[in-house]
Write a protein that holds these residues in place. Structure first.
Motif, PDB file in Angstrom:
ATOM      1  N   LEU A 149       0.836  -1.191   0.000  1.00 29.05           N
ATOM      2  CA  LEU A 149       0.000   0.000   0.000  1.00 29.05           C
ATOM      3  C   LEU A 149       0.874   1.245   0.000  1.00 29.05           C
ATOM      4  CD1 LEU A 149      -2.554  -0.877   2.850  1.00 29.05           C
ATOM      5  CD2 LEU A 149      -2.852  -1.245   0.390  1.00 29.05           C
ATOM      6  N   THR A 150       0.398   2.275  -0.636  1.00 29.42           N
ATOM      7  CA  THR A 150       0.997   3.603  -0.515  1.00 29.42           C
ATOM      8  C   THR A 150      -0.080   4.520   0.052  1.00 29.42           C
ATOM      9  OG1 THR A 150       2.482   3.243  -2.391  1.00 29.42           O
ATOM     10  CG2 THR A 150       2.109   5.520  -1.698  1.00 29.42           C
ATOM     11  N   VAL A 190       2.540  13.499   3.398  1.00 26.73           N
ATOM     12  CA  VAL A 190       3.710  12.628   3.363  1.00 26.73           C
ATOM     13  C   VAL A 190       3.303  11.251   2.846  1.00 26.73           C
ATOM     14  CG1 VAL A 190       5.529  11.528   4.735  1.00 26.73           C
ATOM     15  CG2 VAL A 190       4.804  13.865   5.263  1.00 26.73           C
ATOM     16  N   ARG A 191       4.106  10.720   1.915  1.00 22.90           N
ATOM     17  CA  ARG A 191       3.846   9.390   1.367  1.00 22.90           C
ATOM     18  C   ARG A 191       4.350   8.333   2.353  1.00 22.90           C
ATOM     19  NH1 ARG A 191       7.367   6.410  -0.839  1.00 22.90           N
ATOM     20  NH2 ARG A 191       8.739   8.199  -1.256  1.00 22.90           N
ATOM     21  N   ILE A 192       3.485   7.357   2.663  1.00 24.68           N
ATOM     22  CA  ILE A 192       3.809   6.311   3.630  1.00 24.68           C
ATOM     23  C   ILE A 192       3.749   4.948   2.964  1.00 24.68           C
ATOM     24  CG2 ILE A 192       3.064   5.165   5.776  1.00 24.68           C
ATOM     25  CD1 ILE A 192       4.284   7.955   6.210  1.00 24.68           C
ATOM     26  N   ASP A 193       4.827   4.201   3.074  1.00 22.52           N
ATOM     27  CA  ASP A 193       4.874   2.839   2.561  1.00 22.52           C
ATOM     28  C   ASP A 193       4.285   1.903   3.612  1.00 22.52           C
ATOM     29  OD1 ASP A 193       5.822   0.762   0.672  1.00 22.52           O
ATOM     30  OD2 ASP A 193       7.139   0.209   2.335  1.00 22.52           O
ATOM     31  N   HIS A 220      11.522   6.797   7.206  1.00 24.47           N
ATOM     32  CA  HIS A 220      12.029   5.437   7.366  1.00 24.47           C
ATOM     33  C   HIS A 220      11.771   4.614   6.110  1.00 24.47           C
ATOM     34  CE1 HIS A 220      11.948   6.592  11.605  1.00 24.47           C
ATOM     35  NE2 HIS A 220      12.665   5.527  11.881  1.00 24.47           N
ATOM     36  N   GLY A 221      12.733   3.782   5.746  1.00 19.67           N
ATOM     37  CA  GLY A 221      12.556   2.846   4.646  1.00 19.67           C
ATOM     38  C   GLY A 221      12.117   3.512   3.361  1.00 19.67           C
ATOM     39  N   ARG A 222      10.994   3.066   2.808  1.00 22.60           N
ATOM     40  CA  ARG A 222      10.507   3.569   1.522  1.00 22.60           C
ATOM     41  C   ARG A 222       9.500   4.707   1.672  1.00 22.60           C
ATOM     42  NH1 ARG A 222       9.715  -2.003  -2.101  1.00 22.60           N
ATOM     43  NH2 ARG A 222      11.690  -2.987  -1.471  1.00 22.60           N
ATOM     44  N   SER A 223       9.234   5.130   2.900  1.00 25.99           N
ATOM     45  CA  SER A 223       8.319   6.258   3.094  1.00 25.99           C
ATOM     46  C   SER A 223       9.028   7.565   2.792  1.00 25.99           C
ATOM     47  CB  SER A 223       7.788   6.279   4.531  1.00 25.99           C
ATOM     48  OG  SER A 223       6.889   5.217   4.752  1.00 25.99           O
TER      49      SER A 223
END
Length: 266
Positions: free
Chosen positions: A7-8, A15-18, A66-69
Motif C-alpha cells: 500500500l501507498t 507525506v507518502r507512507i509505505d 524510514h525505509g521507503r516512506s
C-alpha cells in the motif's frame, strides 16, 4: 509466510507512507508501528506481523523518514499522522476493530495517537519510553547523538535508510506519560522487558501509572528491547489479550471526520 498487499498511503500533511496489508476474514486489524530506524519490511517485523495475522488483519507501515516512506522522521511527533493514515486504510477495508501495536518509538506514538485522536479499540505499547530526552543508558546516549548531530543523522541515513529532520521539536510534543490518562476507556496494555538495555522498567511503570483503567502492565523477566527481542509466544499473548479486550468492550465511535489523505495500491 503470507506476502502482504503493498500500500501507498498519504498523510494529512501530504507525506507518502509505505505500508503493507495482510488480510484477515474478521473484524480486527492490528496497526503495526515499528521502532526507530526499523521498517515493516524487515524480518523481525514480518515475523511479528505473521504472529498477529493469526488473530486479525495487519497493516504495517514505515513511519515518515524510514525505509521507503517519504519525508523526515520527527522521532515521535508528527508520526501520529502516519498512524492516522493506516487507521483510515483499515477502516476503508471494513475492519470494525482497530488495535494499535507499537514497539519502542512506535509504542510511544501509538499511546500519543490513542490519547490525542481516539477512534481505536485497544492499544499495546511495547518497550516504549514514558518520557522524552532519556539518556540514562549507553544505547540511548548513542540515539541522542544520532538525532542531534549532523554526522549522526548522516550516518543513520546511510546505514539504516532513516532520514531525520534537523529542525528538532518546536513546540515539544506531549510525552507519552503526560497523555496516557486520556486513552481510557480504551484498554491499554504496557509491555516492558526487565532486561531492556535502552529503557529501564521504570518507563513501563511510569506509563502504566499515568494511564487510567482499563489497563494492564506486563514486566517480562527475560525480555530485552522491542521487535528484535519479541518472541512468537509474547506476540501471541499480546494478540490474545487485544482480541479478548476488544470483544469485551463496545465499539467506540469513530472520529467524525476521516483525516485528509489518499492511497493507492502498488
Amino acid at each position: 509466510m503470507v506476502t502482504p498487499e503493498p500500500l501507498t498511503l498519504y498523510t494529512g500533511d501530504g507525506v507518502r507512507i509505505d505500508a503493507g496489508h495482510t488480510s484477515f476474514d474478521g473484524e480486527v486489524c492490528f496497526i503495526l508501528a515499528h521502532g526507530f530506524t526499523c521498517s515493516w519490511r524487515q524480518p523481525a517485523l514480518r515475523r511479528i506481523a505473521a504472529a498477529l495475522g493469526r488473530h486479525g488483519g495487519v497493516i504495517g507501515l514505515d513511519f515518515r523518514g524510514h525505509g521507503r516512506s517519504g519525508g523526515h522522521s520527527t522521532v515521535g511527533d508528527r508520526e501520529v499522522l502516519d498512524v492516522a493514515a493506516a487507521v483510515a486504510a483499515a477502516r476503508r477495508r471494513g475492519y470494525e476493530r482497530i488495535v494499535l501495536t507499537g514497539f519502542s518509538m512506535g509504542g510511544a506514538i501509538v499511546v500519543r495517537y490513542a490519547a490525542l485522536h481516539g477512534g481505536v479499540d485497544a492499544v499495546v505499547s511495547v518497550s516504549a519510553p514514558a518520557r522524552w530526552y532519556y539518556r540514562g543508558t549507553v544505547p540511548m546516549r548513542r540515539v541522542h547523538w544520532v538525532i542531534e548531530r549532523r554526522a549522526g543523522r548522516m550516518a543513520v541515513r546511510l546505514a539504516r535508510r532513516t532520514r531525520i529532520s534537523s529542525k528538532g521539536w518546536d513546540p515539544v510534543p506531549e510525552a507519552p506519560h503526560e497523555v496516557a490518562g486520556r486513552i481510557a476507556p480504551v484498554p491499554l496494555l504496557v509491555v516492558h522487558g526487565a532486561a531492556d538495555p535502552f529503557f529501564p522498567v521504570e518507563h513501563g511503570h511510569q506509563l502504566y501509572e499515568a494511564a487510567s483503567d482499563p489497563k494492564e502492565l506486563w514486566i517480562e523477566p527475560s525480555f530485552g528491547h522491542a521487535e528484535v527481542a519479541a518472541t512468537p509466544d509474547l506476540v501471541n499473548r499480546m494478540a490474545v489479550w487485544a482480541t479478548e479486550a476488544v470483544s469485551a468492550t463496545p465499539a467506540p465511535l469513530a472520529p467524525d471526520e476521516e483525516p485528509p489523505g489518499r492511497e493507492h495500491r502498488d
